[in-house]
Design an enzyme around this catalytic site. Structure first.
Site, PDB file in Angstrom:
ATOM      1  N   CYS A 117      -4.504  -1.498  -1.888  1.00 44.53           N
ATOM      2  CA  CYS A 117      -4.674  -0.065  -2.095  1.00 44.53           C
ATOM      3  C   CYS A 117      -5.612   0.117  -3.290  1.00 44.53           C
ATOM      4  CB  CYS A 117      -3.308   0.545  -2.388  1.00 44.53           C
ATOM      5  SG  CYS A 117      -3.370   2.269  -2.876  1.00 44.53           S
ATOM      6  N   ASN A 118      -6.715   0.799  -3.072  1.00 45.04           N
ATOM      7  CA  ASN A 118      -7.678   1.009  -4.165  1.00 45.04           C
ATOM      8  C   ASN A 118      -7.078   1.857  -5.277  1.00 45.04           C
ATOM      9  OD1 ASN A 118     -10.742   0.296  -3.066  1.00 45.04           O
ATOM     10  ND2 ASN A 118      -9.300   0.754  -1.453  1.00 45.04           N
ATOM     11  N   THR A 119      -6.302   2.878  -4.886  1.00 48.19           N
ATOM     12  CA  THR A 119      -5.741   3.801  -5.872  1.00 48.19           C
ATOM     13  C   THR A 119      -4.731   3.081  -6.761  1.00 48.19           C
ATOM     14  OG1 THR A 119      -5.911   5.443  -4.101  1.00 48.19           O
ATOM     15  CG2 THR A 119      -4.780   6.126  -6.105  1.00 48.19           C
ATOM     16  N   GLU A 122      -2.203   8.091   9.132  1.00 48.55           N
ATOM     17  CA  GLU A 122      -0.743   7.998   9.212  1.00 48.55           C
ATOM     18  C   GLU A 122      -0.190   8.707  10.453  1.00 48.55           C
ATOM     19  OE1 GLU A 122       1.087   6.003   7.611  1.00 48.55           O
ATOM     20  OE2 GLU A 122      -0.237   5.430   5.958  1.00 48.55           O
ATOM     21  N   CYS A 130     -11.048   3.281   0.253  1.00 46.98           N
ATOM     22  CA  CYS A 130      -9.604   3.462   0.421  1.00 46.98           C
ATOM     23  C   CYS A 130      -9.233   2.652   1.650  1.00 46.98           C
ATOM     24  CB  CYS A 130      -9.282   4.939   0.636  1.00 46.98           C
ATOM     25  SG  CYS A 130      -7.595   5.237   1.227  1.00 46.98           S
ATOM     26  N   THR A 131      -8.133   1.923   1.571  1.00 47.41           N
ATOM     27  CA  THR A 131      -7.804   0.990   2.660  1.00 47.41           C
ATOM     28  C   THR A 131      -7.350   1.688   3.946  1.00 47.41           C
ATOM     29  OG1 THR A 131      -5.577   0.715   1.715  1.00 47.41           O
ATOM     30  CG2 THR A 131      -7.263  -0.900   1.087  1.00 47.41           C
ATOM     31  N   HIS A 132      -7.084   2.967   3.868  1.00 45.23           N
ATOM     32  CA  HIS A 132      -6.785   3.694   5.101  1.00 45.23           C
ATOM     33  C   HIS A 132      -8.070   3.921   5.929  1.00 45.23           C
ATOM     34  CE1 HIS A 132      -2.880   4.720   3.301  1.00 45.23           C
ATOM     35  NE2 HIS A 132      -2.507   5.178   4.482  1.00 45.23           N
ATOM     36  N   TYR A 190      -0.875   8.376  -2.546  1.00 44.82           N
ATOM     37  CA  TYR A 190      -0.988   8.075  -3.974  1.00 44.82           C
ATOM     38  C   TYR A 190      -2.172   8.819  -4.600  1.00 44.82           C
ATOM     39  CZ  TYR A 190       2.113   3.862  -3.887  1.00 44.82           C
ATOM     40  OH  TYR A 190       3.168   2.983  -3.809  1.00 44.82           O
ATOM     41  N   ASP A 194       0.874  -1.175   0.000  1.00 42.49           N
ATOM     42  CA  ASP A 194       0.000   0.000   0.000  1.00 42.49           C
ATOM     43  C   ASP A 194       0.915   1.231   0.000  1.00 42.49           C
ATOM     44  OD1 ASP A 194      -2.396   1.609   0.352  1.00 42.49           O
ATOM     45  OD2 ASP A 194      -1.843   1.848   2.446  1.00 42.49           O
ATOM     46  N   SER A 195       0.306   2.399  -0.213  1.00 44.99           N
ATOM     47  CA  SER A 195       1.083   3.631  -0.130  1.00 44.99           C
ATOM     48  C   SER A 195       1.550   3.902   1.299  1.00 44.99           C
ATOM     49  CB  SER A 195       0.223   4.807  -0.591  1.00 44.99           C
ATOM     50  OG  SER A 195      -0.883   4.950   0.290  1.00 44.99           O
TER      51      SER A 195
HETATM   52  N1  DGL Z   1      -4.719   3.350   0.874  1.00 49.45           N
HETATM   53  C1  DGL Z   1      -4.853   3.832  -0.439  1.00 49.45           C
HETATM   54  C2  DGL Z   1      -6.142   3.438  -1.135  1.00 49.45           C
HETATM   55  O1  DGL Z   1      -6.705   2.417  -0.799  1.00 49.45           O
HETATM   56  C3  DGL Z   1      -4.258   5.101  -0.903  1.00 49.45           C
HETATM   57  C4  DGL Z   1      -4.213   6.277  -0.051  1.00 49.45           C
HETATM   58  C5  DGL Z   1      -3.306   7.304  -0.647  1.00 49.45           C
HETATM   59  O2  DGL Z   1      -2.104   7.043  -0.680  1.00 49.45           O
HETATM   60  O3  DGL Z   1      -3.796   8.333  -1.133  1.00 49.45           O
HETATM   61  O4  DGL Z   1      -6.583   4.084  -2.035  1.00 49.45           O
END
Ligand code: DGL
Length: 253
Positions: A69-71, A147, A179-181, A38, A6-7
């Site tokens: 990570c979705n992005t 984060e 988004c996984t965050h 990302y 992931d990012s």
């Molecule tokens: N965790 C990420 C996602 O699922 C990306 C978050 C990011 O880096 O902007 O999209």
């Protein structure tokens, strides 16, 4: 060995679910924190990062890779699948189960700008959610909250309110965490949703448990064992500060 990246630490919300179904596996996790977020980066940039991380994980012995990570999935998974001889499991905003779950007929999607403008997401929305109204918003500042470990309290609630209120005002009763965050903010998201619409029953959808089940199916198909010879292990890697990642791991997992 399962590779996950992931990012940043968002992918740990996916790892958390994977570990429930594969408790005796060995894992290698890569947090690309030096290039996070990302969400606002170009597709080309993210593909470049995804290639570098994939090569690193494969070199370390990953037999299958979860793009947690979705992005990164939206930007890079098609290219990765063409270029590397391992199976990739990706993340997508769960609009299909959300369309089935909504009672108000309005689904709210929270994701990064990169995910929301991706062809993959737009296709899915057209295929699976054509009979409901979808309202979208970037979770502005959400990645930074996670984060920095600031997932609850006044600042987190105010930040979440900014992005969630428009969805709640539009009548959403189902919120997709795209988004996984964001699952690490679920408690705050629920609290703010209740504040916005106290009378509404709100469902929050995180695709991670479904992704974990899908991973097991694909591993069975590929003949990758469900247990590692030495039992559970995880090795953590990052483009940033490894001690910071270890600290976040112990806090979040
Ligand atoms: N965790 C990420 C996602 O699922 C990306 C978050 C990011 O880096 O902007 O999209």
């Amino acid at each position: 060995m399962i590779g996950i990246f992931d990012s940043g630490t968002g992918g740990l919300s996916v790892f958390r679910e994977i570990r429930k179904v594969l408790p005796d596996q060995s894992y290698i996790y890569y947090s690309d924190i030096a290039h996070c977020p990302y969400g606002e980066k170009t597709r080309e940039y993210i593909i470049g990062r995804a290639r570098a991380i994939t090569e690193f994980l494969m070199e370390k012995g990953a037999e299958i890779i979860v793009v947690a990570c979705n992005t990164a999935t939206a930007a890079a998974i098609t290219a990765l699948r063409k270029e590397y001889p391992v199976r990739f499991i990706g993340m997508e905003p769960a609009v299909k189960p959300a369309a089935a779950a909504t009672e108000t007929g309005v689904v709210g999607v929270l994701a990064t700008a990169g995910t929301l403008r991706a062809e993959k997401y737009i296709d899915n929305r057209e295929r699976f959610a054509y009979d409901v109204r979808i309202v979208e918003h970037v979770g502005q500042g959400f990645v930074e909250l996670v984060e920095s470990g600031n997932t609850e309290g006044k600042e987190a609630e105010e930040t979440v309110m900014e992005s969630l209120k428009p969805l709640m005002d539009a009548g959403a009763d189902t919120i997709v965490l795209g988004c996984t965050h964001y699952p690490f903010l679920e408690k705050t998201i629920r609290k703010v949703a209740e504040e916005c619409a106290p009378e509404r029953k709100v469902t929050i959808i995180d695709p991670a448990p479904a992704v974990a089940r899908h991973l097991v199916e694909v591993m069975d198909e590929e003949g990758i064992g469900r247990c590692a010879a030495g039992g559970f292990s995880i090795s953590l890697h990052t483009s940033g500060d490894i001690n910071d990642l270890k600290l976040k791991y112990s806090r979040l997992i």
